[in-house]
Scaffold this motif. Structure first.
Motif, PDB file in Angstrom:
ATOM      1  N   ALA A 113      -8.036  12.409  60.296  1.00 28.88           N
ATOM      2  CA  ALA A 113      -7.010  12.040  61.476  1.00 28.88           C
ATOM      3  C   ALA A 113      -6.721  13.397  62.352  1.00 28.88           C
ATOM      4  O   ALA A 113      -6.705  13.024  63.464  1.00 28.88           O
ATOM      5  N   ALA A 114      -6.894  14.412  61.825  1.00 28.47           N
ATOM      6  CA  ALA A 114      -6.509  15.822  62.563  1.00 28.47           C
ATOM      7  C   ALA A 114      -7.790  15.792  63.436  1.00 28.47           C
ATOM      8  O   ALA A 114      -7.543  16.220  64.713  1.00 28.47           O
ATOM      9  N   GLN A 115      -8.968  15.659  62.806  1.00 34.06           N
ATOM     10  CA  GLN A 115     -10.461  15.727  63.873  1.00 34.06           C
ATOM     11  C   GLN A 115     -10.132  14.989  65.071  1.00 34.06           C
ATOM     12  O   GLN A 115     -10.504  15.301  66.064  1.00 34.06           O
ATOM     13  N   ALA A 116      -9.783  13.467  64.782  1.00 32.83           N
ATOM     14  CA  ALA A 116      -9.616  12.702  65.840  1.00 32.83           C
ATOM     15  C   ALA A 116      -8.674  12.936  66.935  1.00 32.83           C
ATOM     16  O   ALA A 116      -8.845  12.773  68.040  1.00 32.83           O
ATOM     17  N   THR A 117      -7.451  13.765  66.240  1.00 35.59           N
ATOM     18  CA  THR A 117      -6.305  14.033  67.126  1.00 35.59           C
ATOM     19  C   THR A 117      -6.802  15.364  68.177  1.00 35.59           C
ATOM     20  O   THR A 117      -6.562  15.459  69.193  1.00 35.59           O
ATOM     21  N   LEU A 118      -7.568  16.094  67.545  1.00 30.41           N
ATOM     22  CA  LEU A 118      -8.038  17.321  68.083  1.00 30.41           C
ATOM     23  C   LEU A 118      -9.143  17.067  69.265  1.00 30.41           C
ATOM     24  O   LEU A 118      -9.140  17.339  70.363  1.00 30.41           O
ATOM     25  N   GLU A 119      -9.977  15.995  69.004  1.00 31.04           N
ATOM     26  CA  GLU A 119     -10.950  15.716  70.007  1.00 31.04           C
ATOM     27  C   GLU A 119     -10.088  14.853  71.207  1.00 31.04           C
ATOM     28  O   GLU A 119     -10.574  14.966  72.453  1.00 31.04           O
ATOM     29  N   PHE A 120      -8.827  13.847  70.887  1.00 29.28           N
ATOM     30  CA  PHE A 120      -8.282  13.563  71.769  1.00 29.28           C
ATOM     31  C   PHE A 120      -7.536  14.446  72.520  1.00 29.28           C
ATOM     32  O   PHE A 120      -7.446  14.201  73.936  1.00 29.28           O
ATOM     33  N   ALA A 121      -7.083  15.533  72.086  1.00 31.76           N
ATOM     34  CA  ALA A 121      -6.364  16.786  72.784  1.00 31.76           C
ATOM     35  C   ALA A 121      -7.309  17.243  74.148  1.00 31.76           C
ATOM     36  O   ALA A 121      -7.089  17.506  74.978  1.00 31.76           O
TER      37      ALA A 121
END
Length: 177
Positions: A113-121
């Motif tokens: 989840a954090a990896q996907a969020t970082l990519e999103f950011a």
């Protein structure tokens, strides 16, 4: 985009049906020991959290996602971006954070989840930098931050709780999707 799919998770905006499951996560002292002063949160406080997160989505174009398991539709917790007021080392910057129910620990969901969020950011929202803050003794979160490629940059103290904190960061130039 306010919805992200990973192989096992759906990161999405909050629904009314999320209040009770998130309040159960927030009521667990083991989950909350790493959050703020470590105090479990009530149903009312959880409702206030969700409302504040949704307001941040509307104002900033990013916020804290609900984390749902794709297979079962079960709410696993929360992950996302916010703008912290403290500590001063990160105040006003965009930070990443997560909390998952204890039943979801140790399965790689936080990292996914954090990896996907970082990519999103960094890719979708065009941010140049993301920071994170965790307690110096929170080795599980430090491990997730390491998997994200975020390096420890400094240490500080939470003046409200007295906890030692580590500040992590990553710039767009350092990010490996």
């Amino acid at each position: 985009m306010s919805e992200i799919r990973t192989p096992r998770l759906l990161l999405r905006r909050w629904l009314d049906d999320d209040l009770v499951p998130l309040s159960e996560i927030h009521a667990d002292p083991e989950v909350m020991r790493w959050v703020g002063d470590g105090t479990p949160r009530s149903l009312e406080e959880t409702a206030e959290d969700i409302e504040a997160w949704e307001e941040e989505w509307d104002e900033e174009g990013f916020g804290i996602f609900a984390v749902e398991l794709l297979g079962s539709g079960e709410l696993a917790g929360a992950v996302g971006l916010y703008v912290p007021d403290s500590p001063p080392e990160v105040a006003g910057q965009v930070a990443i954070a997560w909390r998952l129910g204890r039943a979801f620990w140790g399965q790689g969901y936080a990292s996914e989840a954090a990896q996907a969020t970082l990519e999103f950011a960094l890719q979708d929202r065009g941010l140049d930098r993301v920071v994170a803050v965790c307690r110096a003794s929170d080795t599980a979160s430090a491990n997730v931050l390491g998997k994200l490629g975020m390096g420890a940059e400094s240490t500080t103290r939470d003046m409200e709780t007295g906890h030692d904190l580590r500040v992590y960061g990553i710039d767009l130039t350092e990010f490996q999707a």
